[in-house]
Motif scaffolding. Structure first.
Motif, PDB file in Angstrom:
ATOM      1  N   ALA A  57     -19.748  14.521 -41.991  1.00  0.00           N
ATOM      2  CA  ALA A  57     -18.860  14.735 -43.136  1.00  0.00           C
ATOM      3  C   ALA A  57     -19.617  14.503 -44.431  1.00  0.00           C
ATOM      4  N   LYS A  58     -19.611  15.507 -45.295  1.00  0.00           N
ATOM      5  CA  LYS A  58     -20.244  15.388 -46.606  1.00  0.00           C
ATOM      6  C   LYS A  58     -19.259  14.906 -47.675  1.00  0.00           C
ATOM      7  N   ALA A  59     -18.003  14.792 -47.293  1.00  0.00           N
ATOM      8  CA  ALA A  59     -16.975  14.282 -48.205  1.00  0.00           C
ATOM      9  C   ALA A  59     -15.789  13.834 -47.364  1.00  0.00           C
ATOM     10  N   ASP A  60     -14.945  13.000 -47.931  1.00  0.00           N
ATOM     11  CA  ASP A  60     -13.711  12.638 -47.242  1.00  0.00           C
ATOM     12  C   ASP A  60     -12.895  13.908 -47.004  1.00  0.00           C
ATOM     13  N   THR A  61     -12.444  14.091 -45.767  1.00  0.00           N
ATOM     14  CA  THR A  61     -11.745  15.330 -45.422  1.00  0.00           C
ATOM     15  C   THR A  61     -10.553  15.011 -44.529  1.00  0.00           C
ATOM     16  N   SER A  62      -9.388  15.468 -44.940  1.00  0.00           N
ATOM     17  CA  SER A  62      -8.178  15.262 -44.152  1.00  0.00           C
ATOM     18  C   SER A  62      -7.934  16.499 -43.287  1.00  0.00           C
ATOM     19  N   ILE A  63      -8.095  16.332 -41.979  1.00  0.00           N
ATOM     20  CA  ILE A  63      -7.955  17.441 -41.038  1.00  0.00           C
ATOM     21  C   ILE A  63      -7.307  16.944 -39.748  1.00  0.00           C
ATOM     22  N   ALA A  64      -6.829  17.894 -38.940  1.00  0.00           N
ATOM     23  CA  ALA A  64      -6.338  17.531 -37.606  1.00  0.00           C
ATOM     24  C   ALA A  64      -7.497  17.253 -36.671  1.00  0.00           C
ATOM     25  N   GLY A  65      -8.626  17.960 -36.902  1.00  0.00           N
ATOM     26  CA  GLY A  65      -9.788  17.711 -36.068  1.00  0.00           C
ATOM     27  C   GLY A  65     -10.796  18.840 -36.105  1.00  0.00           C
ATOM     28  N   VAL A  66     -11.922  18.584 -35.448  1.00  0.00           N
ATOM     29  CA  VAL A  66     -12.977  19.574 -35.247  1.00  0.00           C
ATOM     30  C   VAL A  66     -13.057  19.835 -33.746  1.00  0.00           C
ATOM     31  N   PHE A  67     -13.104  21.107 -33.353  1.00  0.00           N
ATOM     32  CA  PHE A  67     -12.965  21.454 -31.946  1.00  0.00           C
ATOM     33  C   PHE A  67     -14.063  22.413 -31.482  1.00  0.00           C
ATOM     34  N   PHE A  68     -14.459  22.236 -30.227  1.00  0.00           N
ATOM     35  CA  PHE A  68     -15.205  23.243 -29.484  1.00  0.00           C
ATOM     36  C   PHE A  68     -14.141  24.086 -28.790  1.00  0.00           C
ATOM     37  N   SER A  69     -14.124  25.376 -29.075  1.00  0.00           N
ATOM     38  CA  SER A  69     -12.989  26.201 -28.682  1.00  0.00           C
ATOM     39  C   SER A  69     -13.445  27.414 -27.871  1.00  0.00           C
ATOM     40  N   VAL A  70     -12.577  27.851 -26.959  1.00  0.00           N
ATOM     41  CA  VAL A  70     -12.868  29.023 -26.124  1.00  0.00           C
ATOM     42  C   VAL A  70     -11.721  30.013 -26.251  1.00  0.00           C
ATOM     43  N   ALA A  71     -12.055  31.273 -26.546  1.00  0.00           N
ATOM     44  CA  ALA A  71     -11.054  32.335 -26.628  1.00  0.00           C
ATOM     45  C   ALA A  71     -10.747  32.851 -25.225  1.00  0.00           C
ATOM     46  N   LEU A  72      -9.461  33.047 -24.928  1.00  0.00           N
ATOM     47  CA  LEU A  72      -9.021  33.518 -23.615  1.00  0.00           C
ATOM     48  C   LEU A  72      -8.196  34.792 -23.800  1.00  0.00           C
ATOM     49  N   PRO A  73      -8.820  35.968 -23.674  1.00  0.00           N
ATOM     50  CA  PRO A  73      -8.098  37.228 -23.880  1.00  0.00           C
ATOM     51  C   PRO A  73      -6.928  37.373 -22.904  1.00  0.00           C
ATOM     52  N   GLY A  74      -5.800  37.842 -23.430  1.00  0.00           N
ATOM     53  CA  GLY A  74      -4.587  37.936 -22.637  1.00  0.00           C
ATOM     54  C   GLY A  74      -4.673  38.881 -21.463  1.00  0.00           C
ATOM     55  N   GLU A  75      -5.539  39.892 -21.546  1.00  0.00           N
ATOM     56  CA  GLU A  75      -5.641  40.836 -20.429  1.00  0.00           C
ATOM     57  C   GLU A  75      -6.327  40.217 -19.210  1.00  0.00           C
ATOM     58  N   GLU A  76      -6.972  39.068 -19.398  1.00  0.00           N
ATOM     59  CA  GLU A  76      -7.665  38.418 -18.282  1.00  0.00           C
ATOM     60  C   GLU A  76      -7.094  37.047 -17.931  1.00  0.00           C
ATOM     61  N   PHE A  77      -6.508  36.362 -18.919  1.00  0.00           N
ATOM     62  CA  PHE A  77      -6.093  34.974 -18.714  1.00  0.00           C
ATOM     63  C   PHE A  77      -4.590  34.809 -18.923  1.00  0.00           C
ATOM     64  N   SER A  78      -4.041  33.877 -18.174  1.00  0.00           N
ATOM     65  CA  SER A  78      -2.674  33.401 -18.390  1.00  0.00           C
ATOM     66  C   SER A  78      -2.729  31.883 -18.378  1.00  0.00           C
ATOM     67  N   GLU A  79      -1.565  31.247 -18.564  1.00  0.00           N
ATOM     68  CA  GLU A  79      -1.553  29.781 -18.525  1.00  0.00           C
ATOM     69  C   GLU A  79      -2.036  29.261 -17.172  1.00  0.00           C
TER      70      GLU A  79
END
Length: 671
Positions: free
Chosen positions: A118-140
């Motif tokens: 953090a280079k400054a105070d920052t109010s956030i929900a968080g920082v995430f490593f994220s994966v996209a799951l296309p709907g034509e291939e993935f479901s819950e």
């Protein structure tokens, strides 16, 4: 005499060291599997050359989950570097510095370490490593927890993303019918699954926290994830069908851009390229703002008096060099003098995000004269007949900005002025910033007064790679019965920010894969590499981007050389593959019995049968460029009953030719 036992021991140790060194080299090739974009998104992991595809991103999420900033192409200003098996991307989102290290650790495996500073105070929900799951291939049901802890939490209601699951586990498993990805955590962590946006409500997005909650200036957080990919590998034989009865437009060969920007390192790259590539077309800059900086000045008079600006002189000499080699010249202007544009000349977008400046309508006659004077002086003083003229990327404003209607008006007015001055130069329709903005050319196409002055169509290949988009350019060229030119060829317009990516096998393969697709779909006259100078150079070393090792060709250079070995003037011919992950393009001349098939293998090694070859073809030459081969010629392939059988190696650019075009400029072989 030396002790023979000591000598044997030393020899043994040397032998062991050599074996370990060779094993290390072999392991390096084996472990180079994770495909990481220069901006940090992982595109997948290759196993036996086949990509187990997924896409990750780093995401900074606002407190109410409405504001989500993700890493992506041309969104940030990242840096990229490779250190052995590690690929390291450093980027910034707002006040957060993100460093992602992706290390290949085994077959189908990669360790991902994400550090947030953090280079400054920052109010956030968080920082995430994220994966996209296309709907034509993935479901819950495609998302399974690994060693969950406790009961899943009730999904939180937020103002942004719709949560489907929130739980704590030691990892998560993502599954489709053909592949699987496990993500293991270094310590138990939260797994959040959300539904996509309203526009893509079928899509899912997986969020794995690097850090949850606000951060203070100077705070450093780090998280490690182990990725394990498995899946089906397509090794089935491939049948290619060539149709020589149907022919399209001619391909002259590869070309190059020669816009001079680096006085110290450009000359060596230009020399090497012109000596070792068959360059069919060239594009040079018209430094218009330096040619006539003042409205009332006389640039031809000044030039004859010996007061040409050095950059103008060098640009004209570059055009002359190409012309003397019988390489047709395209002249493009990037920016204009202040008197020729509306407002203060802009080289960057303003606060409104708009690029460039419109031409000053009140000075249009002077604009026509200034450009024509340059072309006439280039002809009279340097012996260069400019074939085509354009404003670079005027659809976007780099740095002259036009509407589609203004573009059509320019072609009408400037084209007529060229003809009145006795100049052979025609206008390049488009020269667009990418293929997506195809509508920009339509008004000129429908203007009967502009039509006589259009010499060719052009787009740049930075974006717009969908088949449907590329087909629109092919259709436009067919409608006008004019050549189509890829005025700037490559795949990432921001790559100069992270030049280490140019050395990567993935970049080289993606670039030649796009060129092969463009050959098949668009049937261009030429593809002009951006550039055959030190900028985006297909060479490394020699001081380019700070690399002081000896000048040398990269895999990208050999791809260009192999593509450029296509004999000039062959016509596009359809060729199809019955399996995925093979990109193919074919050209031929039925009268002369010349044929070329270019193939990019984006999958595993497999056996191929090429059908549809004419009876007179008895033998094919085969050339291969990949990570370890540099346009290597293999054993010639026999053709029996119109069929040829051969092996297509993983990750290769392979060309089958009845003959090969030699480099026209010189017989020198860079190998």
């Amino acid at each position: 005499m030396k002790n023979p036992d000591a000598f044997s021991l030393k020899s043994c140790l040397l032998y062991i060291a050599l074996v370990l060194l060779l094993c290390g080299a072999s392991m390096q090739k084996t472990y180079s599997q994770a495909e990481v974009a220069a901006w940090g998104n992982i595109k997948g992991i290759r196993i036996e050359g086949q990509l187990m595809e997924f896409e990750t991103s780093l995401r900074v999420v606002g407190n109410d989950w409405r504001q989500i900033s993700a890493t992506g192409k041309e969104r940030q200003r990242p840096t990229y570097a490779r250190e052995g098996r590690k690929q390291i991307v450093t980027t910034r989102i707002d006040s957060l510095l993100l460093t992602e290290t992706v290390e290949d650790t085994g077959t189908g495996q990669a360790k991902v370490t994400v550090q947030v500073t953090a280079k400054a105070d920052t109010s956030i929900a968080g920082v995430f490593f994220s994966v996209a799951l296309p709907g034509e291939e993935f479901s819950e049901r495609s998302v399974q927890l690994i060693k969950p802890l406790g009961q899943p939490q009730k999904p939180q209601t937020t103002g942004g993303a719709q949560e489907l699951m929130r739980a704590t586990a030691n990892g998560v498993k993502l599954m489709t019918n053909s592949r699987q990805l496990e993500i293991l955590f270094s310590a138990p962590g939260v797994v959040i699954l959300t539904r996509g946006s309203a526009e893509n409500s079928r899509n899912l997005q997986l969020y794995l926290p690097v850090h949850l909650g606000p951060v203070k200036q100077g705070q450093v957080e780090e998280q490690t994830f182990l990725l394990r990919a498995t899946g089906e590998i397509d090794r089935k034989p491939v049948t290619l069908k060539l149709n020589t009865a149907e022919t399209g437009r001619a391909f002259a060969g590869i070309g190059g851009n020669f816009r001079l920007q680096n006085a110290k390192t450009d000359p060596q790259v230009i020399d090497y390229s012109l000596q070792n590539l068959r360059v069919s077309w060239g594009r040079v800059e018209m430094p218009w703002h330096l040619w006539q900086p003042e409205l009332k000045s006389d640039p031809i008079k000044a030039a004859k008096a010996g007061t040409l600006h050095p950059h103008v002189q060098q640009s004209m000499e570059m055009a002359q060099r190409l012309s003397k080699m019988n390489i047709p010249v395209i002249l493009s202007a990037w920016s204009g003098p202040a008197w020729a544009v509306v407002g203060e000349p802009k080289l960057r977008p303003g606060q409104d995000g708009v690029w460039g400046n419109p031409l000053a309508e009140a000075n249009m006659n002077a604009i026509y004269k200034s450009i024509a004077d340059y072309i006439a002086y280039l002809r009279d003083a340097y012996g260069v007949e400019v074939q085509l003229f354009s404003f670079n990327e005027s659809d976007l404003g780099i740095n002259i900005r036009q509407t589609p209607e203004e573009h059509a008006a320019l072609i009408r007015g400037l084209g007529a002025y060229f003809a009145k001055r006795g100049l052979q130069t025609k206008l390049l329709l488009g020269d667009n910033s990418d293929a997506n903005s195809y509508a920009f050319i339509y008004p000129a196409m429908e203007d009967p007064k502009a039509r006589p002055y259009i010499g060719a169509l052009s787009f740049h290949s930075w974006r717009g790679w969908e088949k449907e988009t590329l087909q629109k350019w092919s259709d436009a060229a067919t409608k006008l019965n004019l050549p189509l030119i890829v005025g700037e060829g490559s795949i990432d317009a921001a790559a100069w920010n992270y030049p280490g990516i140019f050395e990567e096998e993935t970049y080289a393969r993606e670039e030649i894969n796009l060129y092969t697709r463009i050959l098949a779909i668009c049937q261009p006259l030429t593809i002009l590499q951006w550039q055959l100078t030190a900028d985006y150079s297909p060479l490394s070393g020699g001081g380019i981007f700070g690399d002081t090792s000896p000048l040398r060709p990269t895999q990208r250079f050999w791809n260009l050389k192999q593509l450029g070995a296509t004999p000039e003037g062959l016509l596009a011919m359809p060729v199809t593959a019955d399996r995925p992950n093979i990109t193919s393009a074919a050209l031929g001349d039925n009268g002369k019995g010349r044929y070329v098939v270019h193939l990019v293998n984006n999958g595993a090694t497999r056996e191929v049968t090429l059908t549809g070859l004419p009876d007179q073809v008895r033998m094919l030459r085969i050339f291969v460029t990949d990570k370890s081969r540099e346009m290597n010629e293999g054993a010639r392939i026999s053709v029996v009953n119109g069929q040829a059988r051969f092996t297509l190696n993983t990750g290769s650019f392979t060309s089958l030719m009845t003959e090969i075009a030699e480099t026209s400029q010189t017989n020198q072989d860079p190998r």
